[in-house]
Design an enzyme around this catalytic site. Structure first.
Site, short mmCIF file in Angstrom:
data_model
loop_
_atom_site.label_atom_id
_atom_site.label_comp_id
_atom_site.label_asym_id
_atom_site.label_seq_id
_atom_site.Cartn_x
_atom_site.Cartn_y
_atom_site.Cartn_z
N CYS A 68 -0.22 15.55 5.39
CA CYS A 68 0.94 15.06 6.15
C CYS A 68 2.25 15.48 5.48
O CYS A 68 2.39 15.45 4.26
CB CYS A 68 0.88 13.54 6.27
N CYS A 72 5.97 9.15 2.51
CA CYS A 72 5.74 7.71 2.32
C CYS A 72 5.13 7.47 0.93
O CYS A 72 4.04 7.99 0.63
CB CYS A 72 4.81 7.19 3.42
N CYS A 75 1.39 6.57 0.24
CA CYS A 75 0.32 7.16 1.07
C CYS A 75 -0.43 8.32 0.42
O CYS A 75 0.16 9.35 0.08
CB CYS A 75 0.89 7.61 2.41
N CYS A 112 -9.78 1.59 16.11
CA CYS A 112 -8.43 2.11 15.84
C CYS A 112 -8.54 3.54 15.31
O CYS A 112 -9.25 3.79 14.34
CB CYS A 112 -7.74 1.26 14.78
N CYS A 143 -7.02 1.37 20.00
CA CYS A 143 -5.76 1.33 19.26
C CYS A 143 -5.58 2.71 18.63
O CYS A 143 -6.56 3.33 18.22
CB CYS A 143 -5.86 0.24 18.19
N CYS A 203 1.18 -3.11 17.94
CA CYS A 203 0.56 -3.51 16.67
C CYS A 203 1.52 -3.04 15.59
O CYS A 203 1.69 -1.83 15.39
CB CYS A 203 -0.81 -2.84 16.53
N ARG A 275 -3.41 -9.57 11.06
CA ARG A 275 -4.53 -8.76 10.59
C ARG A 275 -4.50 -8.61 9.08
O ARG A 275 -3.54 -8.07 8.51
CB ARG A 275 -4.47 -7.37 11.24
N1 SAM Z 1 0.83 8.73 10.08
C1 SAM Z 1 1.05 7.63 10.92
C2 SAM Z 1 2.22 6.78 10.48
O1 SAM Z 1 2.51 6.75 9.30
O2 SAM Z 1 2.86 6.16 11.33
C3 SAM Z 1 -0.16 6.73 11.08
C4 SAM Z 1 -1.10 6.48 9.93
S1 SAM Z 1 -0.41 5.62 8.54
C5 SAM Z 1 -1.62 5.90 7.30
C6 SAM Z 1 -0.57 3.93 9.03
C7 SAM Z 1 -0.12 2.87 8.05
O3 SAM Z 1 -1.06 2.72 7.01
C8 SAM Z 1 1.19 3.06 7.32
O4 SAM Z 1 2.31 2.76 8.10
C9 SAM Z 1 1.05 2.03 6.21
O5 SAM Z 1 1.54 0.78 6.62
C10 SAM Z 1 -0.47 1.96 5.99
N2 SAM Z 1 -0.85 2.49 4.67
C11 SAM Z 1 -0.92 3.79 4.32
N3 SAM Z 1 -1.26 3.92 3.03
C12 SAM Z 1 -1.42 2.68 2.52
C13 SAM Z 1 -1.76 2.16 1.24
N4 SAM Z 1 -1.98 2.95 0.20
N5 SAM Z 1 -1.85 0.83 1.11
C14 SAM Z 1 -1.60 0.01 2.16
N6 SAM Z 1 -1.27 0.44 3.38
C15 SAM Z 1 -1.17 1.75 3.57
FE1 SF4 Z 2 1.99 10.64 6.79
FE2 SF4 Z 2 0.87 8.74 5.35
FE3 SF4 Z 2 3.43 8.52 6.01
FE4 SF4 Z 2 1.55 8.28 7.92
S1 SF4 Z 2 1.87 6.92 6.18
S2 SF4 Z 2 3.44 9.47 8.04
S3 SF4 Z 2 -0.01 9.70 7.11
S4 SF4 Z 2 2.52 10.11 4.70
#
Ligand code: SAM
Ligand code: SF4
Ligand code: DTB
Length: 342
Positions: A68, A72, A75, A112, A143, A203, A275
């Protein structure tokens, strides 16, 4: 007090109505209640709006993993961090349907689909729509979480039969820049607006344990609770610290503070499914039991979240049985079961 309140007959606990607005100070005041008072209030609100002990089982599948472009800080799927997550292509339709059939056979009622995208491209949309149609046809609630949506994309998902779109605010506006720089808070609110306008259920939740203050946790909950209407479904994730991400190595959050966050979400969004999301494997059963008492009524079910681990399904079934909790499937009416394929 800006809330219109009704009173639960037995105890005279104030229960806010669905259109209440929540100043951050009032949300913070809930966080600062004595723990037992907070839990008692959350349990009252919970029982006024949901059948006792009903927990939804939702299975998560990563339909497009890794690589990606976003940054974030939590992530493991961000390409710029060295986390060992390999970038893969989008799954084939039959792989998704196979996973959905297995989830249904194990007792999940919601499926989901998550993709590691900033936002979906048009060529991806055709594939995702076919997945949504196929999963819906199996009788599961659908979802998807695909990143930011542009005009028209939410409508396409709705037409394909999507029930919920997951898009998280993640944290309070004032902490947001510490975590993400490649998209703005307002971008997230804009996507949520498009999801709402398309008639999809929202959600939306966030992550706690990212080094934010209690005031900022209250700020996140206030943002969510003040969405009008508030989300039908609110994932509260505990940060899963992954080596290689900027947020790895932070001091862990006090587990009782996580439980408080669940309770405050329940009180401020009485009708939402709260959740208990990422982080359950690290939490242990006692903390999870307190989260259920605080009003959580949905879990991710299956041994994997997107890239990190989740408790084994068998262990979750044993935990729910030990706590005397019922799965959502077992509390559906016969007519609903018929629609969900039994
Ligand atoms: N890429 C899309 C986005 O970011 O909108 C969808 C997938 S993203 C992985 C969905 C959510 O997973 C993120 O917004 C975050 O809240 C959660 N998430 C991702 N990594 C995480 C982590 N290490 N611990 C807890 N929640 C996490
Ligand atoms: Fe990409 Fe992870 Fe951010 Fe979703 S949460 S936009 S997968 S970096
Ligand atoms: C949400 O709020 N939590 C889920 C789901 N929505 C998509 C994702 C949690 C991801 C945890 C880290 C991982 O497994 O990669």
């Amino acid at each position: 007090m800006t809330h219109a309140v009704s009173f639960h007959s037995a105890t005279r606990i104030a229960i806010p109505d669905a259109s209440a607005t929540w100043p951050v100070e009032e949300v913070l005041a809930l966080f600062e209640l004595p723990f037992n008072d907070l839990m008692f209030q959350a349990q009252q609100v919970h029982r006024a709006h949901f059948p006792d002990g009903d927990v939804e089982l939702a299975t998560l599948l990563s339909i497009k993993t890794g690589g990606c472009e976003e940054d974030c800080g939590y992530c493991p799927q961000a390409a710029r961090y060295d986390t060992g997550v390999e970038a893969k292509k989008i799954l084939e339709l039959d792989q998704v349907l196979e996973a959905a059939r297995e989830a249904r056979a194990s007792g999940a009622t919601r499926f989901c689909m998550g993709a590691a995208w900033r936002s979906p491209k048009d060529r991806d949309m055709d594939k995702v729509e076919a997945m949504v149609r196929g999963v819906k046809a199996l009788g599961l609630e659908t979802c998807a979480t695909l990143g930011m949506l542009e005009e028209g994309q939410a409508d396409r998902l709705k037409d394909a039969g999507l029930d919920y779109y997951n898009h998280n605010l993640d944290t309070a506006p004032e902490f947001y820049d510490n975590v993400i720089s490649t998209r703005e808070y307002q971008d997230r609110l804009d996507t949520l607006g498009r999801v709402r306008n398309a008639g999809l259920k929202v959600c939306c939740g966030g992550i706690v344990g990212m080094g934010e203050s209690r005031q900022q946790r209250a700020g996140l909950i206030a943002q969510l609770a003040n969405l009008n209407p508030y989300p039908e479904s609110v994932p509260v994730n505990h940060l899963v610290q992954v080596e290689g991400t900027p947020l790895h190595g932070l001091d862990p959050l006090d587990p009782l503070e996580f439980v408080r966050t669940i309770a405050v979400a329940r009180i401020t969004m009485p009708k939402a499914r709260v959740r208990l999301s990422a982080g359950r494997r690290q939490m242990g059963e006692a903390v999870q039991a307190m989260c259920f008492l605080a009003g959580a009524n949905s879990i991710f079910y299956g041994d994997k979240l997107l890239t990190t681990g989740n408790p084994e399904a068998e262990d979750d079934r044993a935990m729910l049985a030990k706590l005397g909790l019922k799965t959502h499937a077992s509390t559906l009416t016969e007519a609903q079961k018929e629609r969900c394929g039994g």
